[in-house]
Design a protein around this motif. Structure first.
Motif, PDB file in Angstrom:
ATOM      1  N   THR A   1       0.699  -1.626 -20.130  1.00 27.29           N
ATOM      2  CA  THR A   1       1.333  -2.512 -19.164  1.00 27.29           C
ATOM      3  C   THR A   1       2.780  -2.085 -18.981  1.00 27.29           C
ATOM      4  O   THR A   1       3.472  -1.791 -19.961  1.00 27.29           O
ATOM      5  CB  THR A   1       1.295  -3.983 -19.634  1.00 27.29           C
ATOM      6  N   LYS A   2       3.212  -2.043 -17.733  1.00 28.90           N
ATOM      7  CA  LYS A   2       4.589  -1.690 -17.422  1.00 28.90           C
ATOM      8  C   LYS A   2       5.097  -2.627 -16.342  1.00 28.90           C
ATOM      9  O   LYS A   2       4.369  -2.947 -15.405  1.00 28.90           O
ATOM     10  CB  LYS A   2       4.686  -0.236 -16.955  1.00 28.90           C
ATOM     11  N   ARG A   3       6.346  -3.075 -16.475  1.00 28.48           N
ATOM     12  CA  ARG A   3       6.966  -3.986 -15.509  1.00 28.48           C
ATOM     13  C   ARG A   3       7.861  -3.185 -14.561  1.00 28.48           C
ATOM     14  O   ARG A   3       8.604  -2.300 -14.994  1.00 28.48           O
ATOM     15  CB  ARG A   3       7.796  -5.028 -16.251  1.00 28.48           C
ATOM     16  N   TYR A   4       7.805  -3.540 -13.283  1.00 27.93           N
ATOM     17  CA  TYR A   4       8.595  -2.879 -12.248  1.00 27.93           C
ATOM     18  C   TYR A   4       9.369  -3.912 -11.454  1.00 27.93           C
ATOM     19  O   TYR A   4       8.871  -5.011 -11.200  1.00 27.93           O
ATOM     20  CB  TYR A   4       7.689  -2.120 -11.262  1.00 27.93           C
ATOM     21  N   GLU A   5      10.569  -3.530 -11.024  1.00 27.07           N
ATOM     22  CA  GLU A   5      11.327  -4.333 -10.071  1.00 27.07           C
ATOM     23  C   GLU A   5      11.575  -3.480  -8.834  1.00 27.07           C
ATOM     24  O   GLU A   5      11.955  -2.316  -8.937  1.00 27.07           O
ATOM     25  CB  GLU A   5      12.686  -4.764 -10.637  1.00 27.07           C
TER      26      GLU A   5
ATOM     27  N   TYR B   1      -0.397 -16.116 -10.009  1.00 26.93           N
ATOM     28  CA  TYR B   1      -0.611 -15.243 -11.168  1.00 26.93           C
ATOM     29  C   TYR B   1      -2.080 -14.845 -11.295  1.00 26.93           C
ATOM     30  O   TYR B   1      -2.398 -13.748 -11.750  1.00 26.93           O
ATOM     31  CB  TYR B   1      -0.165 -15.940 -12.458  1.00 26.93           C
TER      32      TYR B   1
ATOM     33  N   LEU C   1       3.727  -6.445 -12.565  1.00 26.53           N
ATOM     34  CA  LEU C   1       3.200  -5.779 -13.758  1.00 26.53           C
ATOM     35  C   LEU C   1       2.050  -4.883 -13.334  1.00 26.53           C
ATOM     36  O   LEU C   1       1.189  -5.299 -12.557  1.00 26.53           O
ATOM     37  CB  LEU C   1       2.689  -6.794 -14.774  1.00 26.53           C
TER      38      LEU C   1
ATOM     39  N   GLN D   1       1.777 -10.310  -9.888  1.00 23.83           N
ATOM     40  CA  GLN D   1       3.166 -10.667  -9.626  1.00 23.83           C
ATOM     41  C   GLN D   1       3.779 -11.222 -10.906  1.00 23.83           C
ATOM     42  O   GLN D   1       3.108 -11.851 -11.711  1.00 23.83           O
ATOM     43  CB  GLN D   1       3.275 -11.635  -8.442  1.00 23.83           C
ATOM     44  N   ASN D   2       5.074 -10.953 -11.110  1.00 24.03           N
ATOM     45  CA  ASN D   2       5.752 -11.344 -12.334  1.00 24.03           C
ATOM     46  C   ASN D   2       7.084 -12.027 -12.027  1.00 24.03           C
ATOM     47  O   ASN D   2       8.097 -11.769 -12.660  1.00 24.03           O
ATOM     48  CB  ASN D   2       5.937 -10.102 -13.219  1.00 24.03           C
TER      49      ASN D   2
ATOM     50  N   PHE E   1       9.251  -8.587  -8.855  1.00 28.22           N
ATOM     51  CA  PHE E   1       8.823  -8.006 -10.124  1.00 28.22           C
ATOM     52  C   PHE E   1       7.307  -8.027 -10.165  1.00 28.22           C
ATOM     53  O   PHE E   1       6.687  -9.045  -9.806  1.00 28.22           O
ATOM     54  CB  PHE E   1       9.356  -8.819 -11.316  1.00 28.22           C
TER      55      PHE E   1
ATOM     56  N   HIS F   1      -1.108  -2.937 -14.988  1.00 28.11           N
ATOM     57  CA  HIS F   1      -1.950  -2.789 -16.172  1.00 28.11           C
ATOM     58  C   HIS F   1      -2.925  -1.641 -15.912  1.00 28.11           C
ATOM     59  O   HIS F   1      -3.532  -1.579 -14.843  1.00 28.11           O
ATOM     60  CB  HIS F   1      -2.766  -4.058 -16.447  1.00 28.11           C
TER      61      HIS F   1
END
Length: 158
Positions: free
Chosen positions: A89-93, A40, A77, A136-137, A75, A79
């Motif tokens: 901030t947006k989360r992507y898979e 992280y 993030l 990484q998320n 997944f 920023h």
């Protein structure tokens, strides 16, 4: 081969290689992960200087992993900070493998490489310097068998 033909051939080769370079990338960075472990804390960062906020840009997530990567997806993030705006901030898979286990990325030996779109045809709110950061998320920390991560930014249509 005469000297003239050699010079002509040599000049053509130089023109070919120079014209093959893509100078339209505003950013193209990579970060190697220590011992192929993406923690992280290892956020990938890039700074972009937006001069014309009306010009659309494409922002990509670059990834390289080994065949021993445990998952079929990832997944992350994204920023975005700067330009006088609040941090976004947006989360992507991303799906990295087919249901049968076949990797989607281009392979070279044990490594698989991806250039995945984060934002396409994106316009920043205002001119200025922006910091892009990818982390990484996933639940695993560190995420094992990730060798490199990067950010690429190019002008729309390039």
């Amino acid at each position: 081969m005469t000297r003239y033909n050699f010079l002509l051939f040599f000049s053509a080769v130089i023109v070919f290689f120079v014209s093959g370079c893509d100078a339209n990338f505003l950013v193209d960075s990579n970060m190697s992960m220590p011992a192929r472990n993406w923690s992280y804390e290892n956020k990938v960062k890039a700074v972009i200087d937006v001069k014309d906020s009306n010009k659309p840009l494409n922002i990509y997530f670059k990834l390289r992993h080994t065949a021993d990567y445990r998952y079929s997806n990832i997944f992350v993030l994204l920023h975005i900070k700067g330009g006088g705006s609040a941090k976004q901030t947006k989360r992507y898979e991303y799906r990295l493998a087919q249901p049968d286990g076949q990797w989607n990325g281009s392979g070279s030996g044990n490594l698989f490489t991806y250039t995945l779109p984060l934002l396409t045809n994106y316009k920043f709110a205002a001119p200025g310097k922006y910091e892009l950061e990818i982390e990484q998320n996933m639940r695993d920390n560190p995420l094992k068998e990730i060798s490199d991560v990067g950010i690429k930014v190019s002008e729309q249509g390039k």
